[in-house]
Design an enzyme around this catalytic site. Structure first.
Site, PDB file in Angstrom:
ATOM      1  N   ARG A   1       0.845  -1.194   0.000  1.00 50.34           N
ATOM      2  CA  ARG A   1       0.000   0.000   0.000  1.00 50.34           C
ATOM      3  C   ARG A   1       0.881   1.244   0.000  1.00 50.34           C
ATOM      4  O   ARG A   1       0.565   2.254  -0.606  1.00 50.34           O
ATOM      5  CB  ARG A   1      -0.954   0.002   1.219  1.00 50.34           C
ATOM      6  CG  ARG A   1      -1.718   1.312   1.322  1.00 50.34           C
ATOM      7  CD  ARG A   1      -2.892   1.334   2.291  1.00 50.34           C
ATOM      8  NE  ARG A   1      -2.833   0.406   3.388  1.00 50.34           N
ATOM      9  CZ  ARG A   1      -2.107   0.574   4.512  1.00 50.34           C
ATOM     10  NH1 ARG A   1      -1.379   1.658   4.680  1.00 50.34           N
ATOM     11  NH2 ARG A   1      -2.123  -0.343   5.451  1.00 50.34           N
TER      12      ARG A   1
ATOM     13  N   TYR B   1     -17.255  17.596 -14.535  1.00 51.85           N
ATOM     14  CA  TYR B   1     -17.497  16.154 -14.606  1.00 51.85           C
ATOM     15  C   TYR B   1     -18.537  15.802 -13.527  1.00 51.85           C
ATOM     16  O   TYR B   1     -18.404  16.223 -12.373  1.00 51.85           O
ATOM     17  CB  TYR B   1     -16.181  15.418 -14.358  1.00 51.85           C
ATOM     18  CG  TYR B   1     -16.345  13.923 -14.279  1.00 51.85           C
ATOM     19  CD1 TYR B   1     -16.647  13.181 -15.409  1.00 51.85           C
ATOM     20  CD2 TYR B   1     -16.225  13.251 -13.075  1.00 51.85           C
ATOM     21  CE1 TYR B   1     -16.824  11.814 -15.345  1.00 51.85           C
ATOM     22  CE2 TYR B   1     -16.397  11.879 -12.991  1.00 51.85           C
ATOM     23  CZ  TYR B   1     -16.701  11.164 -14.137  1.00 51.85           C
ATOM     24  OH  TYR B   1     -16.874   9.814 -14.060  1.00 51.85           O
TER      25      TYR B   1
ATOM     26  N   ASP C   1      -8.028  19.728 -13.465  1.00 50.87           N
ATOM     27  CA  ASP C   1      -8.316  18.372 -13.942  1.00 50.87           C
ATOM     28  C   ASP C   1      -7.922  18.356 -15.422  1.00 50.87           C
ATOM     29  O   ASP C   1      -8.589  18.962 -16.259  1.00 50.87           O
ATOM     30  CB  ASP C   1      -9.801  18.064 -13.752  1.00 50.87           C
ATOM     31  CG  ASP C   1     -10.169  16.644 -14.185  1.00 50.87           C
ATOM     32  OD1 ASP C   1      -9.465  16.078 -15.047  1.00 50.87           O
ATOM     33  OD2 ASP C   1     -11.168  16.114 -13.678  1.00 50.87           O
TER      34      ASP C   1
ATOM     35  N   LYS D   1      -8.875   7.539 -18.896  1.00 51.52           N
ATOM     36  CA  LYS D   1      -9.217   8.107 -20.196  1.00 51.52           C
ATOM     37  C   LYS D   1      -7.996   8.115 -21.125  1.00 51.52           C
ATOM     38  O   LYS D   1      -7.522   7.056 -21.473  1.00 51.52           O
ATOM     39  CB  LYS D   1      -9.807   9.509 -19.999  1.00 51.52           C
ATOM     40  CG  LYS D   1     -10.806   9.599 -18.830  1.00 51.52           C
ATOM     41  CD  LYS D   1     -12.060   8.765 -19.003  1.00 51.52           C
ATOM     42  CE  LYS D   1     -12.893   8.608 -17.736  1.00 51.52           C
ATOM     43  NZ  LYS D   1     -13.285   9.830 -17.049  1.00 51.52           N
TER      44      LYS D   1
END
Ligand SMILES: *Cc1c(COP(=O)(O)O)cnc(C)c1O
Length: 382
Positions: A46, A98, A170, A195
């Site tokens: 992690r 978004y 973003d 994306k």
């Protein structure tokens, strides 16, 4: 190093233990220690993973930042950024955002005392009116989704510096091939690597890139403490996708520009939202801050009904009806019922997100086939 070299080489070394040219998928949760506390920089997956580390180094270089932290999704990356704030702090964000980002700000963070204001970020006067002592972050998306408005990154960052407000961009829609917000003054860049970065619609992943060490330390702390980390296989897929980012995005831009021109000639089509058009209100800024106009095109219909939009949405064969964007394959979407269904109707109409609005993510196929596909579907509307 230039961009096309960076995507392939930045942060990536042949694997020290075997010489493997491609970064191995370190599918392990833990690492052997020689003696208590004596290890090779990796203790628990992690906290650190070599595949993830290579991706983070690569992303930091692509965005001209210094540090990157990868997350399990773009939304997890956003969550880490908002967690930099304290209860009572406020965010000023684009009003054409978004859908998931809007939902996270209003339904998740507001409950913990972080308030978001939504405003047309192309109008700096309106942004300035909302600034108070509580304002701690500007959240911009540009080009915006799905209206493809262009926000002047440099101008917003300047305003941010003046009022000691962090600016977060973003950069999902542009990708670092077309736009590098840190060069324009941004403090934080966030990506849905799902994306364009991944580029093949086969992985969900997010990332945050910064230049300042202090911010990077806080983000790594959150990455480890909250634990929304991506798995090594997903990191590998994004690293692999990035190697062709420049080729894919260049081709998408070229195809999108031809599709926008084709749409202009269709009598059924009303408005076309594409920053490459000279009469697009953000064209000049796009030309300054981007190295291309992107692979996204939205349009509305003269007969603005869901039924007419459906005729197109259900009749394309190459443009697949699906959420998401930025893959090699072309997608068609209907924001009002899909990606932006969580935004109240009054809110979406205010920004032009009407019932007939259709969003295209233009892929890298041959343009003749794409135009033929769209043309046949549009002809279904009388
Ligand atoms: C998809 C998307 C996100 C969310 O990313 P996930 O990887 O789906 O969590 C955030 N911002 C933009 C602009 C997006 O398109």
């Amino acid at each position: 190093m230039k961009f096309g070299t960076k995507v392939i080489h930045a942060g990536i070394e042949p694997d020290p233990s075997t010489g493997a040219v491609m970064t191995p998928i370190y599918q392990t949760s833990t690492y052997a220690q020689e003696a208590p506390g004596k290890h090779k920089g990796y203790e628990y997956a992690r906290t650190q993973n070599p595949t993830r580390h290579a991706l983070e180094q690569n992303l930091a270089a692509l965005e001209n930042g210094k540090y990157a932290t990868a997350f399990g999704s773009g939304m997890a990356a956003m969550d880490a950024i908002i967690r930099l704030l304290d209860p009572g702090d406020e965010v000023i964000a684009s009003n054409d955002l978004y859908g998931g980002a809007y939902r996270q700000l209003t339904k998740v963070h507001e409950r913990y005392g972080i308030k978001a204001h939504f405003v047309d970020m192309t109008d700096l006067g309106k942004v300035e009116e909302l600034i108070s002592k509580k304002t701690k972050m500007f959240w911009i998306e540009t080009p915006t989704n799905p209206m493809l408005n262009i926000v002047d990154i440099k101008a917003v960052c300047k305003l941010g510096k003046k009022h000691k407000v962090l600016t977060c961009v973003d950069n999902t829609f542009a990708s670092p091939y077309l736009q590098t917000p840190i060069d324009l003054g941004a403090d934080i860049v966030v990506h849905s690597a799902t994306k364009y970065l991944g580029g093949h619609s086969d992985v969900v992943l997010g990332a945050v890139i910064v230049k300042k060490k202090k911010l990077a330390e806080k983000l790594s702390f959150l990455q480890n403490s909250v634990g929304a980390v991506p798995g090594p296989h997903d990191c590998f897929l994004v690293l692999r996708g990035i190697k062709t980012l420049h080729l894919r995005v260049k081709r998408s831009c070229k195809n999108a520009s031809k599709i926008a021109k084709f749409l202009k000639e269709q009598p059924q089509v009303d408005k076309i939202y594409y920053p490459g058009f000279k009469d697009h209100p953000g064209h000049k800024i796009a030309k300054e801050q981007m190295r291309g106009f992107g692979g996204m095109v939205s349009f509305s219909l003269k007969k603005d009904t869901l039924a007419n939009a459906s005729k197109i949405l259900s009749n394309t064969k190459l443009f697949t009806l699906a959420e998401s964007l930025g893959g090699v394959e072309s997608l068609i979407g209907h924001p009002a019922t899909m990606t932006h269904a969580s935004i109240p109707k009054e809110e979406r109409l205010k920004v032009g997100l009407t019932d007939s609005l259709i969003r295209l993510s233009v892929g890298v196929e041959d343009i003749e086939d794409l135009i033929d596909d769209l043309s046949k579907a549009i002809k279904k509307i009388k």
